[in-house]
Design a protein around this motif. Structure first.
Motif, PDB file in Angstrom:
ATOM      1  N   CYS A  57       0.854  -1.332   0.045  1.00 39.06           N
ATOM      2  CA  CYS A  57       0.047  -0.055   0.044  1.00 39.06           C
ATOM      3  C   CYS A  57       0.906   1.184   0.107  1.00 39.06           C
ATOM      4  O   CYS A  57       0.182   2.341   0.255  1.00 39.06           O
ATOM      5  N   SER A  58       2.080   1.252  -0.424  1.00 34.76           N
ATOM      6  CA  SER A  58       3.088   2.423  -0.511  1.00 34.76           C
ATOM      7  C   SER A  58       2.534   3.307  -1.506  1.00 34.76           C
ATOM      8  O   SER A  58       1.801   2.842  -2.402  1.00 34.76           O
ATOM      9  N   GLU A  59       2.860   4.606  -1.568  1.00 35.53           N
ATOM     10  CA  GLU A  59       2.360   5.599  -2.666  1.00 35.53           C
ATOM     11  C   GLU A  59       3.641   6.052  -3.110  1.00 35.53           C
ATOM     12  O   GLU A  59       4.518   6.358  -2.465  1.00 35.53           O
ATOM     13  N   ALA A  60       3.819   6.600  -4.587  1.00 32.25           N
ATOM     14  CA  ALA A  60       4.725   6.927  -5.137  1.00 32.25           C
ATOM     15  C   ALA A  60       4.332   8.026  -6.078  1.00 32.25           C
ATOM     16  O   ALA A  60       2.840   8.115  -6.315  1.00 32.25           O
ATOM     17  N   ILE A  61       5.145   9.031  -6.222  1.00 31.67           N
ATOM     18  CA  ILE A  61       4.430  10.298  -6.984  1.00 31.67           C
ATOM     19  C   ILE A  61       5.131  10.346  -8.313  1.00 31.67           C
ATOM     20  O   ILE A  61       6.454  10.450  -8.631  1.00 31.67           O
ATOM     21  N   ARG A  62       4.090  10.678  -9.204  1.00 31.00           N
ATOM     22  CA  ARG A  62       4.657  11.013 -10.643  1.00 31.00           C
ATOM     23  C   ARG A  62       5.299  12.159 -10.787  1.00 31.00           C
ATOM     24  O   ARG A  62       5.485  12.938  -9.982  1.00 31.00           O
ATOM     25  N   GLY A  63       6.579  12.046 -11.399  1.00 30.82           N
ATOM     26  CA  GLY A  63       7.585  13.163 -11.646  1.00 30.82           C
ATOM     27  C   GLY A  63       8.573  13.036 -10.569  1.00 30.82           C
ATOM     28  O   GLY A  63       9.546  13.940 -10.604  1.00 30.82           O
ATOM     29  N   GLN A  64       8.541  11.929  -9.686  1.00 26.19           N
ATOM     30  CA  GLN A  64       9.526  11.757  -8.447  1.00 26.19           C
ATOM     31  C   GLN A  64      10.205  10.524  -8.717  1.00 26.19           C
ATOM     32  O   GLN A  64       9.608   9.629  -9.196  1.00 26.19           O
ATOM     33  N   LYS A  65      11.345  10.715  -8.062  1.00 26.02           N
ATOM     34  CA  LYS A  65      12.184   9.096  -7.877  1.00 26.02           C
ATOM     35  C   LYS A  65      11.751   8.763  -6.236  1.00 26.02           C
ATOM     36  O   LYS A  65      11.471   9.503  -5.520  1.00 26.02           O
ATOM     37  N   PHE A  66      11.968   7.413  -6.379  1.00 28.74           N
ATOM     38  CA  PHE A  66      11.999   6.845  -5.017  1.00 28.74           C
ATOM     39  C   PHE A  66      13.092   5.874  -4.863  1.00 28.74           C
ATOM     40  O   PHE A  66      13.453   5.467  -6.194  1.00 28.74           O
ATOM     41  N   THR A  67      13.644   5.374  -3.739  1.00 30.93           N
ATOM     42  CA  THR A  67      14.364   4.403  -3.730  1.00 30.93           C
ATOM     43  C   THR A  67      13.946   3.238  -3.060  1.00 30.93           C
ATOM     44  O   THR A  67      13.392   3.052  -2.033  1.00 30.93           O
ATOM     45  N   PHE A  68      13.988   2.169  -4.073  1.00 29.99           N
ATOM     46  CA  PHE A  68      13.754   0.700  -3.588  1.00 29.99           C
ATOM     47  C   PHE A  68      14.804   0.344  -2.455  1.00 29.99           C
ATOM     48  O   PHE A  68      15.992   0.434  -2.880  1.00 29.99           O
ATOM     49  N   GLU A 133      17.395   3.388  -7.309  1.00 29.83           N
ATOM     50  CA  GLU A 133      16.591   4.423  -7.461  1.00 29.83           C
ATOM     51  C   GLU A 133      15.580   4.206  -8.623  1.00 29.83           C
ATOM     52  O   GLU A 133      16.305   3.804  -9.713  1.00 29.83           O
ATOM     53  N   ILE A 134      14.693   4.722  -8.461  1.00 21.98           N
ATOM     54  CA  ILE A 134      13.725   4.510  -9.566  1.00 21.98           C
ATOM     55  C   ILE A 134      12.891   5.844  -9.930  1.00 21.98           C
ATOM     56  O   ILE A 134      12.185   6.542  -8.800  1.00 21.98           O
ATOM     57  N   ASN A 135      12.814   6.179 -11.094  1.00 20.37           N
ATOM     58  CA  ASN A 135      12.220   7.578 -11.700  1.00 20.37           C
ATOM     59  C   ASN A 135      10.706   7.005 -12.118  1.00 20.37           C
ATOM     60  O   ASN A 135      10.611   6.178 -13.045  1.00 20.37           O
ATOM     61  N   ILE A 136       9.834   7.760 -11.354  1.00 20.83           N
ATOM     62  CA  ILE A 136       8.339   7.778 -11.992  1.00 20.83           C
ATOM     63  C   ILE A 136       7.981   8.791 -12.990  1.00 20.83           C
ATOM     64  O   ILE A 136       8.064   9.995 -12.173  1.00 20.83           O
ATOM     65  N   PRO A 137       8.134   8.267 -14.289  1.00 19.27           N
ATOM     66  CA  PRO A 137       7.751   9.671 -15.174  1.00 19.27           C
ATOM     67  C   PRO A 137       6.444  10.412 -14.608  1.00 19.27           C
ATOM     68  O   PRO A 137       5.462   9.912 -14.308  1.00 19.27           O
ATOM     69  N   ALA A 138       6.441  11.668 -15.076  1.00 16.25           N
ATOM     70  CA  ALA A 138       5.134  12.469 -14.628  1.00 16.25           C
ATOM     71  C   ALA A 138       4.059  12.449 -15.386  1.00 16.25           C
ATOM     72  O   ALA A 138       3.071  12.624 -15.199  1.00 16.25           O
ATOM     73  N   ASP A 139       4.359  11.968 -16.759  1.00 13.71           N
ATOM     74  CA  ASP A 139       3.325  11.815 -17.699  1.00 13.71           C
ATOM     75  C   ASP A 139       2.441  10.373 -17.757  1.00 13.71           C
ATOM     76  O   ASP A 139       1.726  10.151 -18.708  1.00 13.71           O
ATOM     77  N   ILE A 140       2.562   9.570 -16.963  1.00 10.54           N
ATOM     78  CA  ILE A 140       2.158   8.179 -16.969  1.00 10.54           C
ATOM     79  C   ILE A 140       0.715   8.166 -16.194  1.00 10.54           C
ATOM     80  O   ILE A 140       0.494   9.217 -15.410  1.00 10.54           O
ATOM     81  N   ASP A 141      -0.027   7.179 -16.423  1.00 16.10           N
ATOM     82  CA  ASP A 141      -1.213   7.140 -15.670  1.00 16.10           C
ATOM     83  C   ASP A 141      -1.172   6.728 -14.110  1.00 16.10           C
ATOM     84  O   ASP A 141      -0.336   5.991 -14.010  1.00 16.10           O
TER      85      ASP A 141
END
Length: 168
Positions: A57-68, A133-141
Protein backbone atom coordinates in the motif's frame (compact mmCIF):
# COMPACT_ATOMS: atom_id res chain seq x y z
CA UNK A 1 42.19 -81.02 -8.02
CA UNK A 2 44.60 -78.61 -6.31
CA UNK A 3 44.66 -76.52 -9.41
CA UNK A 4 40.84 -76.08 -9.33
CA UNK A 5 40.89 -75.03 -5.66
CA UNK A 6 43.67 -72.54 -6.37
CA UNK A 7 41.69 -71.07 -9.28
CA UNK A 8 38.56 -70.80 -7.09
CA UNK A 9 40.59 -69.11 -4.32
CA UNK A 10 41.96 -66.55 -6.78
CA UNK A 11 38.45 -65.89 -8.13
CA UNK A 12 37.11 -65.40 -4.60
CA UNK A 13 40.00 -63.10 -3.73
CA UNK A 14 39.35 -61.00 -6.82
CA UNK A 15 35.63 -60.86 -6.02
CA UNK A 16 36.36 -59.79 -2.44
CA UNK A 17 38.79 -57.11 -3.63
CA UNK A 18 36.22 -55.76 -6.11
CA UNK A 19 33.50 -55.74 -3.43
CA UNK A 20 35.86 -53.92 -1.06
CA UNK A 21 36.74 -51.40 -3.76
CA UNK A 22 33.04 -50.80 -4.53
CA UNK A 23 32.21 -50.35 -0.84
CA UNK A 24 35.12 -47.94 -0.35
CA UNK A 25 34.02 -45.93 -3.40
CA UNK A 26 30.48 -45.64 -2.06
CA UNK A 27 31.70 -44.56 1.38
CA UNK A 28 34.01 -41.91 -0.09
CA UNK A 29 31.24 -40.57 -2.32
CA UNK A 30 28.80 -40.34 0.58
CA UNK A 31 31.23 -38.68 2.97
CA UNK A 32 31.45 -35.37 1.07
CA UNK A 33 31.75 -32.10 2.94
CA UNK A 34 28.85 -29.71 3.66
CA UNK A 35 29.87 -27.83 0.50
CA UNK A 36 28.68 -30.82 -1.52
CA UNK A 37 25.13 -30.64 -0.13
CA UNK A 38 22.39 -29.86 -2.59
CA UNK A 39 20.80 -26.44 -1.98
CA UNK A 40 17.03 -26.85 -1.70
CA UNK A 41 16.21 -23.65 0.21
CA UNK A 42 14.52 -20.63 -1.31
CA UNK A 43 16.16 -17.22 -0.92
CA UNK A 44 14.45 -14.69 1.39
CA UNK A 45 13.13 -11.21 0.55
CA UNK A 46 12.88 -9.07 3.71
CA UNK A 47 10.95 -5.79 3.57
CA UNK A 48 10.37 -5.54 7.32
CA UNK A 49 13.15 -3.02 8.05
CA UNK A 50 12.11 0.54 8.94
CA UNK A 51 13.74 1.91 5.77
CA UNK A 52 12.39 -0.79 3.39
CA UNK A 53 10.43 0.59 0.43
CA UNK A 54 7.97 -0.02 -1.02
CA UNK A 55 5.82 -2.05 1.30
CA UNK A 56 2.19 -3.05 0.80
CA UNK A 57 0.00 0.00 0.00
CA UNK A 58 2.95 2.41 -0.40
CA UNK A 59 2.50 5.48 -2.57
CA UNK A 60 4.83 6.92 -5.20
CA UNK A 61 4.42 10.30 -6.87
CA UNK A 62 4.53 10.88 -10.64
CA UNK A 63 7.49 13.01 -11.66
CA UNK A 64 9.52 11.98 -8.61
CA UNK A 65 12.07 9.34 -7.72
CA UNK A 66 11.98 6.83 -4.93
CA UNK A 67 14.56 4.38 -3.66
CA UNK A 68 13.76 0.68 -3.56
CA UNK A 69 15.21 -0.92 -0.42
CA UNK A 70 15.09 -4.55 0.71
CA UNK A 71 17.34 -7.14 2.32
CA UNK A 72 17.99 -10.42 0.54
CA UNK A 73 19.42 -13.55 2.17
CA UNK A 74 20.17 -17.13 1.18
CA UNK A 75 21.63 -20.16 2.93
CA UNK A 76 24.24 -20.69 0.19
CA UNK A 77 24.71 -17.82 -2.30
CA UNK A 78 22.49 -15.18 -3.89
CA UNK A 79 22.29 -14.82 -7.65
CA UNK A 80 20.20 -11.95 -8.98
CA UNK A 81 17.02 -9.97 -8.50
CA UNK A 82 14.49 -8.37 -10.78
CA UNK A 83 12.00 -5.55 -10.20
CA UNK A 84 8.78 -5.27 -12.19
CA UNK A 85 6.28 -2.41 -11.87
CA UNK A 86 3.12 -2.68 -13.97
CA UNK A 87 -0.44 -1.37 -13.80
CA UNK A 88 -3.25 -3.13 -11.96
CA UNK A 89 -6.09 -1.14 -13.51
CA UNK A 90 -7.98 -4.40 -14.19
CA UNK A 91 -7.60 -5.62 -10.56
CA UNK A 92 -5.65 -8.78 -11.40
CA UNK A 93 -3.74 -10.18 -8.47
CA UNK A 94 -0.30 -11.53 -7.63
CA UNK A 95 0.03 -9.97 -4.23
CA UNK A 96 1.82 -12.09 -1.69
CA UNK A 97 0.82 -9.79 1.17
CA UNK A 98 -1.98 -10.59 3.60
CA UNK A 99 -3.72 -7.21 3.67
CA UNK A 100 -5.36 -5.62 0.62
CA UNK A 101 -5.16 -1.98 -0.36
CA UNK A 102 -8.16 0.16 -1.26
CA UNK A 103 -8.48 -0.17 -5.04
CA UNK A 104 -9.61 2.50 -7.46
CA UNK A 105 -12.30 1.75 -10.04
CA UNK A 106 -11.34 -0.50 -12.96
CA UNK A 107 -10.09 1.57 -15.90
CA UNK A 108 -8.41 1.17 -19.26
CA UNK A 109 -4.71 2.08 -19.40
CA UNK A 110 -3.77 5.00 -21.62
CA UNK A 111 -0.09 5.47 -20.73
CA UNK A 112 0.73 3.09 -17.87
CA UNK A 113 4.16 2.70 -16.31
CA UNK A 114 6.02 -0.48 -17.17
CA UNK A 115 9.37 -0.85 -15.39
CA UNK A 116 11.47 -4.02 -15.53
CA UNK A 117 15.08 -4.15 -14.35
CA UNK A 118 17.36 -7.07 -13.45
CA UNK A 119 20.44 -6.86 -11.24
CA UNK A 120 23.19 -9.43 -10.73
CA UNK A 121 24.21 -9.67 -7.07
CA UNK A 122 28.00 -9.78 -6.49
CA UNK A 123 29.24 -13.39 -6.30
CA UNK A 124 29.26 -15.52 -3.17
CA UNK A 125 27.12 -13.26 -0.97
CA UNK A 126 24.64 -14.80 1.45
CA UNK A 127 23.20 -11.40 2.44
CA UNK A 128 22.67 -8.30 0.31
CA UNK A 129 21.13 -4.89 1.00
CA UNK A 130 19.45 -3.97 -2.29
CA UNK A 131 18.93 -0.32 -3.17
CA UNK A 132 17.82 1.04 -6.50
CA UNK A 133 16.65 4.51 -7.49
CA UNK A 134 13.49 4.42 -9.61
CA UNK A 135 12.18 7.40 -11.54
CA UNK A 136 8.39 7.69 -11.96
CA UNK A 137 7.69 9.67 -15.14
CA UNK A 138 5.30 12.62 -14.74
CA UNK A 139 3.16 11.69 -17.75
CA UNK A 140 2.11 8.12 -16.84
CA UNK A 141 -1.36 7.02 -15.72
CA UNK A 142 -1.86 7.34 -11.96
CA UNK A 143 -3.56 4.52 -10.09
CA UNK A 144 -3.09 1.01 -8.82
CA UNK A 145 0.15 -0.77 -9.66
CA UNK A 146 1.96 -3.96 -8.74
CA UNK A 147 5.58 -3.96 -7.59
CA UNK A 148 7.05 -7.45 -8.04
CA UNK A 149 10.40 -8.50 -6.59
CA UNK A 150 11.90 -11.71 -7.94
CA UNK A 151 14.96 -13.02 -6.09
CA UNK A 152 16.96 -15.97 -7.45
CA UNK A 153 19.83 -17.75 -5.71
CA UNK A 154 22.87 -19.26 -7.45
CA UNK A 155 21.19 -22.68 -7.68
CA UNK A 156 18.13 -21.21 -9.44
CA UNK A 157 15.62 -21.23 -6.57
CA UNK A 158 13.36 -18.19 -6.82
CA UNK A 159 11.20 -16.25 -4.37
CA UNK A 160 8.62 -13.73 -5.54
CA UNK A 161 7.11 -10.95 -3.46
CA UNK A 162 4.13 -9.12 -4.96
CA UNK A 163 3.26 -5.74 -3.43
CA UNK A 164 0.33 -3.47 -4.32
CA UNK A 165 1.26 0.22 -4.58
CA UNK A 166 -0.39 3.44 -5.76
CA UNK A 167 1.11 5.99 -8.07
CA UNK A 168 -0.43 9.41 -7.55
Amino acid sequence: MNRLKLKQSKTKAIQLMLAGFALTSVLIACSGSDDDKIDTEYPVIDISAANAFPIQCSEAIRGQKFTFRAKFTDNSALGSYSLDIHHNFDHHNHSTEVNDCAAEAIKKPVKPLLYINSVTIPGGLKSYEATQEINIPADIDPGDYHFLIRLTDKEGWQTIKGISIKIK
